[in-house]
Design a protein around this motif. Structure first.
Motif, PDB file in Angstrom:
ATOM      1  N   PRO B   4     -32.557  18.133   4.277  1.00 29.23           N
ATOM      2  CA  PRO B   4     -32.800  16.693   4.241  1.00 29.23           C
ATOM      3  C   PRO B   4     -33.897  16.295   3.252  1.00 29.23           C
ATOM      4  O   PRO B   4     -33.799  15.271   2.597  1.00 29.23           O
ATOM      5  CB  PRO B   4     -33.208  16.354   5.674  1.00 29.23           C
ATOM      6  CG  PRO B   4     -33.167  17.612   6.457  1.00 29.23           C
ATOM      7  CD  PRO B   4     -32.578  18.692   5.622  1.00 29.23           C
ATOM      8  N   GLU B 265     -38.066   8.520   6.701  1.00 31.14           N
ATOM      9  CA  GLU B 265     -38.134   9.136   8.034  1.00 31.14           C
ATOM     10  C   GLU B 265     -36.897   9.991   8.293  1.00 31.14           C
ATOM     11  O   GLU B 265     -36.944  10.930   9.074  1.00 31.14           O
ATOM     12  CB  GLU B 265     -38.293   8.067   9.120  1.00 31.14           C
ATOM     13  CG  GLU B 265     -39.592   7.270   9.031  1.00 31.14           C
ATOM     14  CD  GLU B 265     -40.834   8.146   9.070  1.00 31.14           C
ATOM     15  OE1 GLU B 265     -41.030   8.864  10.048  1.00 31.14           O
ATOM     16  OE2 GLU B 265     -41.600   8.125   8.083  1.00 31.14           O
ATOM     17  N   GLY B 266     -35.807   9.652   7.636  1.00 33.00           N
ATOM     18  CA  GLY B 266     -34.590  10.447   7.764  1.00 33.00           C
ATOM     19  C   GLY B 266     -34.541  11.636   6.818  1.00 33.00           C
ATOM     20  O   GLY B 266     -33.579  12.380   6.803  1.00 33.00           O
ATOM     21  N   VAL B 268     -34.899  11.439   3.339  1.00 30.34           N
ATOM     22  CA  VAL B 268     -34.392  11.101   2.008  1.00 30.34           C
ATOM     23  C   VAL B 268     -35.551  10.537   1.187  1.00 30.34           C
ATOM     24  O   VAL B 268     -36.100   9.475   1.512  1.00 30.34           O
ATOM     25  CB  VAL B 268     -33.242  10.064   2.089  1.00 30.34           C
ATOM     26  CG1 VAL B 268     -32.720   9.739   0.699  1.00 30.34           C
ATOM     27  CG2 VAL B 268     -32.123  10.584   2.985  1.00 30.34           C
ATOM     28  N   ARG B 308     -43.103  11.003  10.003  1.00 31.51           N
ATOM     29  CA  ARG B 308     -42.764  12.150  10.852  1.00 31.51           C
ATOM     30  C   ARG B 308     -43.320  13.417  10.190  1.00 31.51           C
ATOM     31  O   ARG B 308     -43.060  13.671   9.022  1.00 31.51           O
ATOM     32  CB  ARG B 308     -41.246  12.223  10.975  1.00 31.51           C
ATOM     33  CG  ARG B 308     -40.727  13.268  11.924  1.00 31.51           C
ATOM     34  CD  ARG B 308     -39.250  13.025  12.204  1.00 31.51           C
ATOM     35  NE  ARG B 308     -39.069  11.980  13.199  1.00 31.51           N
ATOM     36  CZ  ARG B 308     -39.084  12.182  14.516  1.00 31.51           C
ATOM     37  NH1 ARG B 308     -39.260  13.398  14.992  1.00 31.51           N
ATOM     38  NH2 ARG B 308     -38.930  11.187  15.351  1.00 31.51           N
ATOM     39  N   PRO B 309     -44.098  14.205  10.928  1.00 28.34           N
ATOM     40  CA  PRO B 309     -44.717  15.389  10.307  1.00 28.34           C
ATOM     41  C   PRO B 309     -43.659  16.351   9.765  1.00 28.34           C
ATOM     42  O   PRO B 309     -42.591  16.506  10.362  1.00 28.34           O
ATOM     43  CB  PRO B 309     -45.495  16.034  11.468  1.00 28.34           C
ATOM     44  CG  PRO B 309     -45.594  15.000  12.528  1.00 28.34           C
ATOM     45  CD  PRO B 309     -44.432  14.070  12.349  1.00 28.34           C
ATOM     46  N   ASN B 312     -41.190  18.755  11.665  1.00 31.27           N
ATOM     47  CA  ASN B 312     -40.884  18.059  12.916  1.00 31.27           C
ATOM     48  C   ASN B 312     -39.685  17.142  12.697  1.00 31.27           C
ATOM     49  O   ASN B 312     -39.575  16.080  13.281  1.00 31.27           O
ATOM     50  CB  ASN B 312     -42.122  17.269  13.357  1.00 31.27           C
ATOM     51  CG  ASN B 312     -41.974  16.667  14.753  1.00 31.27           C
ATOM     52  OD1 ASN B 312     -40.949  16.838  15.398  1.00 31.27           O
ATOM     53  ND2 ASN B 312     -42.977  15.948  15.188  1.00 31.27           N
ATOM     54  N   ASP B 314     -35.500  16.633  12.603  1.00 33.78           N
ATOM     55  CA  ASP B 314     -34.238  17.185  13.075  1.00 33.78           C
ATOM     56  C   ASP B 314     -33.425  17.649  11.865  1.00 33.78           C
ATOM     57  O   ASP B 314     -33.392  16.974  10.844  1.00 33.78           O
ATOM     58  CB  ASP B 314     -33.442  16.121  13.831  1.00 33.78           C
ATOM     59  CG  ASP B 314     -34.155  15.657  15.093  1.00 33.78           C
ATOM     60  OD1 ASP B 314     -35.400  15.769  15.129  1.00 33.78           O
ATOM     61  OD2 ASP B 314     -33.487  15.200  16.025  1.00 33.78           O
ATOM     62  N   ALA B 315     -32.783  18.791  11.986  1.00 30.57           N
ATOM     63  CA  ALA B 315     -31.950  19.297  10.893  1.00 30.57           C
ATOM     64  C   ALA B 315     -30.767  18.363  10.658  1.00 30.57           C
ATOM     65  O   ALA B 315     -30.234  17.785  11.598  1.00 30.57           O
ATOM     66  CB  ALA B 315     -31.452  20.693  11.232  1.00 30.57           C
ATOM     67  N   ALA B 316     -30.405  18.223   9.394  1.00 35.76           N
ATOM     68  CA  ALA B 316     -29.280  17.330   9.047  1.00 35.76           C
ATOM     69  C   ALA B 316     -27.959  17.996   9.389  1.00 35.76           C
ATOM     70  O   ALA B 316     -27.883  19.207   9.465  1.00 35.76           O
ATOM     71  CB  ALA B 316     -29.331  16.987   7.572  1.00 35.76           C
TER      72      ALA B 316
END
Lengths: 316, 316
Positions: B4, B265-266, B268, B308-309, B312, B314-316
């Motif tokens: 990501p 945050e996602g 990108v 978001r650290p 930490n 979530d995997a894409a």
């Protein structure tokens, strides 16, 4: 792939619970009932009617028994109530509700602040609720609050959600589960990924819901990413009524009418009539002391209601 | 699939063009320049600096030559200007701009209202622009306004977009193309589908952009659906400055800071610093006569900026 107009989503209306409780001054019970009736008229098929909590904690919910009595036997709309513990569950059952929403937070700090006990204590309560209701026709949902972000601890790691969910589903294997973006600070891609991860780890029979707020402007996108991940139940509040007492400047739940537009224009049926929904939203927005946030209510009504003509939709 | 944090998107800043032009009273040129410099400091890599149009039509753009002179030779940020015809193109070239954005609408009614000619006449102008600039190092973008909805004619059918695009790409095969949601009434799923359809019909070399408004609350979701369809350039305005004169109650372009939050945050990357971007947005929001709409500016600044650290996510 399904034709777009064969797809559906359930918009679970929470204005009477998460919305009304954000208003400090008690609302007249008759006004609450009138609004709930308008929402049912609009075609809302599931609604959170309120909470069975201590009236000291949330005075706005003190008339739950009266509202429950009014809607007992209502068939067109499946009505649930929120409970934080087994005491609330028993009260709900006494008042004729068999559709219970048990809430606990993934983050310790929020759980202590919200329901005044540790996460472990909440899980014990959940165990008691399951025991008290087993063998009956009670439907149980577990709301995992702060599944993405906590007003006290910031971003919530996926592993924390995993751990609390694993314990909760062991206790309540037949429950429906909601991941809740309590603060409205989740971002869409993380919502999509987190649901995919959790769904892959859950039993096939688990039913999933998403509860979101629009505080950071992600409300509609978060709901759509949850839907695309396979979530069929999206919580929202007409007029976007609400506001989190722990997040200054926070807005309410994502507005049902905004989600209605996003889904229906994209060819996903909700079963709800947008014109009547907007009338209900107008009445909610007129409540004294309420804080609302809706985009659809701000545009000319004709443009808000008009739908893309059949046969004029892009193929999915 | 890419990690990501290796994914990127370009947020093309249009506050100096689509934003400033929404303010009736002329802004001091120095103030415009100061804001543009802040946006460049924030790391904005592409920006629409203004329009070469008749100062009678849009008095706010009367100081374009002066602003152009100030930023000539600016290297960190690719700066373009909007033109409605070949006259504007020649003016832009005289002022040292080699990055041109030609605008025409898919719907006749909006094109006549916006640039005072028929779609066929606009296509003739595009032909002249291509002829006048061929052999030079001019980069051309074609903005297809009202690619989803028209303030006069309502929803715009896909086939209309197809037809206008087919003519335009024949005239300007090397141009970058933007589908524009001029009114903010597009819905996310239609945005995603329409881009996928158009991209499948276009040459592989075509570069795509999306231009959106947040009027109906779909701004962030529309941008994300465009991105997921493969669009790498998303237009937005810091502070959400803007407002469409043809859509009462309309808000401005989707706020750059809201999109920054959604993408970063996602996982990108945008290349933009959110803290400096928000300072620029604050300055834009302080402009007299401006109408802004931003979610990130409404939450506590620390919560708006915090990311978001690493590790930490979530995997894409």
């Amino acid at each position: 792939m399904n034709e777009p107009d064969q797809r559906t989503v359930t918009l679970l209306e929470v204005a009477p619970r998460d919305g009304f409780q954000s208003i400090r001054e008690p609302l007249p019970t008759g006004e609450k009932i009138a609004i709930i009736e308008m929402l049912v008229d609009a075609g809302v098929s599931r609604m959170e009617l309120g909470s069975f909590v201590s009236p000291k904690a949330i005075p706005q919910m003190a008339d739950m028994a009266e509202i429950a009595a009014h809607f007992r036997g209502e068939t067109d709309c499946r009505m649930s109530v929120l409970i934080p513990n087994v005491k609330g569950a028993l009260l709900a059952l006494q008042n004729g509700f068999s559709d219970l929403v048990f809430v606990l937070s993934v983050s310790e700090a929020h759980n202590r602040n919200n329901v005044r006990q540790s996460v472990a204590q909440s899980l014990d309560q959940l165990r008691d609720v399951v025991r008290e209701t087993s063998g009956s026709d009670v439907a149980l949902r577990v709301d995992l609050a702060t599944s993405f972000d906590c007003p006290f601890d910031g971003t919530v790691p996926l592993d924390d959600v995993r751990r609390v969910f694993a314990e909760a589903i062991t206790i309540a294997p037949d429950a429906e589960f909601a991941l809740c973006d309590t603060t409205g600070r989740a971002d869409p891609m993380t919502v999509g990924r987190r649901f995919k991860t959790m769904m892959a780890e859950a039993p096939d029979t688990t039913v999933w819901a998403f509860h979101g707020h629009d505080t950071f402007g992600m409300g509609v996108a978060n709901a759509l990413y949850a839907y695309e991940a396979g979530v069929g139940i999206i919580e929202s509040a007409a007029a976007g009524l609400g506001g989190c007492p722990f997040a200054p400047g926070a807005t309410g739940n994502t507005a049902t009418e905004d989600l209605h537009f996003a889904f229906e224009e994209g060819g996903v049926a909700t079963g709800i009539d947008r014109a009547i929904l907007l009338e209900a939203a107008d009445r909610i927005a007129a409540l004294p002391g309420g804080k609302t946030a809706s985009h659809l209510r701000e545009v000319p009504r004709g443009r808000a209601i008009a739908s893309r003509p059949e046969g004029n939709r892009d193929a999915a």
